[in-house]
Design a protein around this motif. Structure first.
Motif, PDB file in Angstrom:
ATOM      1  N   MET A 183     -24.026 -20.063 -11.272  1.00 36.94           N
ATOM      2  CA  MET A 183     -23.085 -20.042 -12.385  1.00 36.94           C
ATOM      3  C   MET A 183     -23.028 -21.376 -13.134  1.00 36.94           C
ATOM      4  N   LYS A 184     -23.408 -22.460 -12.494  1.00 37.53           N
ATOM      5  CA  LYS A 184     -23.362 -23.777 -13.140  1.00 37.53           C
ATOM      6  C   LYS A 184     -24.273 -23.842 -14.364  1.00 37.53           C
ATOM      7  N   LYS A 234     -18.672 -23.562 -18.182  1.00 37.38           N
ATOM      8  CA  LYS A 234     -17.368 -23.500 -17.533  1.00 37.38           C
ATOM      9  C   LYS A 234     -16.695 -22.143 -17.684  1.00 37.38           C
ATOM     10  N   GLU A 258     -18.188 -19.762 -15.198  1.00 40.02           N
ATOM     11  CA  GLU A 258     -17.705 -20.108 -13.857  1.00 40.02           C
ATOM     12  C   GLU A 258     -16.274 -19.621 -13.651  1.00 40.02           C
ATOM     13  N   TRP A 260     -14.906 -16.877 -10.925  1.00 46.31           N
ATOM     14  CA  TRP A 260     -13.835 -17.232  -9.989  1.00 46.31           C
ATOM     15  C   TRP A 260     -12.663 -16.258 -10.094  1.00 46.31           C
ATOM     16  N   GLU A 285     -20.004 -15.133  -1.463  1.00 45.19           N
ATOM     17  CA  GLU A 285     -19.208 -15.950  -2.385  1.00 45.19           C
ATOM     18  C   GLU A 285     -17.707 -15.762  -2.189  1.00 45.19           C
TER      19      GLU A 285
END
Length: 368
Positions: A116-117, A121, A124, A128, A154
């Protein structure tokens, strides 16, 4: 049963193709269907022309248009669906937050082993948030075993997850002799010339630089090979690949850009490849190529090895030498007969009928 099928957009992509096939073929007598998108997209007219459904483009005005939340919530309260089946991150989350209390929700997961990096952002954050809310969803349908395993690792709640592999329309994706002749004439391919194709958006996960390095080695060693890439995307990655290819760029390695009629191009290919380095769940392009009698050389990512079975060649991801050796080996095999065997495998294991039957069963189970 009143259901909503929801997706972020109808642009070009594997998830979007599978979504459209679901809308086309799902039983319109069993289900009263509303299709929702955030942004529409270039394939919107396909959905608009499907009989027996209601289509609504919610016209989200960009990433930070928060009025969309209220618009979607109001629509779902009006429809009051029994089940929402949503595809991909943003629509998964908004469907959870906006649905009526009694409505059951199915999330669709498509990817595995995502880094995801590489996607910023916002991506990400969406990932999350899905993890944090995954326990509040009635069911998760993943398109691969690799996707379920990745999300478990994850920290997602995956006790309610099942696998339904993508389905390929084998009547649409089949070798068309006339299209094959047109393709080979257009690109000056003689009888003994070999066309190798990759169909994938130009993205970090698709491994284009590795593929380009392997392709250059192939082109150096085989004068009767041309290689074709279908897909648009990241211009910086494409530029990197063009520099790798040097004089072969757009002479023996042809960039065809985005295409909506990819089935016509598969018919022209003798061999296909997938060079993904991460992120694949179930690769549509592998199964579609196989359905069009193009045997595949694939990296061992997601469920790719399961798709090709004994009909293709599987190599390590991120290895130029392994990918080169795999393609070289395929060139020297009886790839024509292997192509016929590949199509048979898709018909028997990954047809659109199999996918639809399982999907309809799981939707009905949600409210039983």
């Amino acid at each position: 049963m009143n259901i909503v099928l929801a997706i972020r957009s109808l642009d070009i992509g594997g998830a979007e193709r599978q979504f459209i096939e679901l809308v086309k073929h799902i039983d319109k007598i069993k289900f009263d269907i509303t299709v929702c998108t955030m942004y529409g997209g270039v394939q919107e007219n396909i959905i608009k022309n499907i009989l027996g459904i209601r289509y609504i483009n919610l016209e989200k005005k960009g990433r930070y248009d928060f009025s969309f939340y209220f618009k979607y919530k109001k629509l779902l309260n009006e429809i009051n669906p029994d089940v929402i089946y949503s595809f991909l991150g943003e629509m998964n989350l908004f469907s959870l937050w906006c649905k009526p209390k009694q409505t059951k929700l199915i999330w669709g997961f498509r990817a595995s082993n995502m880094d995801m990096k590489k996607y910023g952002k916002v991506a990400e954050l969406l990932f999350w948030l899905q993890k944090k809310f995954s326990g509040k969803v009635d069911k998760i349908i993943a398109n691969s075993y690799a996707s379920i395993e990745f999300h478990k690792q994850e920290g997602f709640f995956m006790n309610n997850a099942i696998v339904i592999h993508n389905g390929i329309d084998t009547n649409k994706f089949k070798r068309d002799i006339e299209k094959r002749k047109e393709f080979r004439k257009k690109y000056n391919l003689n009888k003994n010339d070999i066309a190798i194709g990759i169909v994938a958006r130009i993205d970090y996960m698709k491994g284009y630089p590795v593929f380009s390095k392997a392709a250059k080695k192939i082109l150096e060693n085989y004068k009767n090979v041309k290689i074709f890439a279908i897909g648009g995307g990241n211009v910086n990655i494409k530029k990197e690949c063009e520099e790798i290819l040097g004089d072969y760029n757009n002479t023996k390695f042809i960039w065809l850009g985005k295409k909506t009629n990819v089935e016509d191009f598969y018919s022209g290919f003798d061999i296909a490849s997938s060079s993904s380095s991460f992120g694949e769940g179930f690769s549509n392009s592998i199964a579609e190529a196989m359905s069009c009698e193009a045997p595949c050389v694939v990296t061992d990512v997601g469920d790719s090895a399961l798709i090709v079975g004994d009909c293709g060649i599987v190599v390590k991801p991120n290895s130029v030498e392994d990918l080169y050796q795999g393609i070289d080996k395929m060139i020297n095999r009886d790839f024509k007969n292997l192509g016929k065997k590949s199509r048979k495998r898709i018909i028997e294991n990954f047809s659109i009928k199999n996918k639809l039957n399982k999907t309809e069963e799981e939707i009905i189970k949600c409210v039983e």
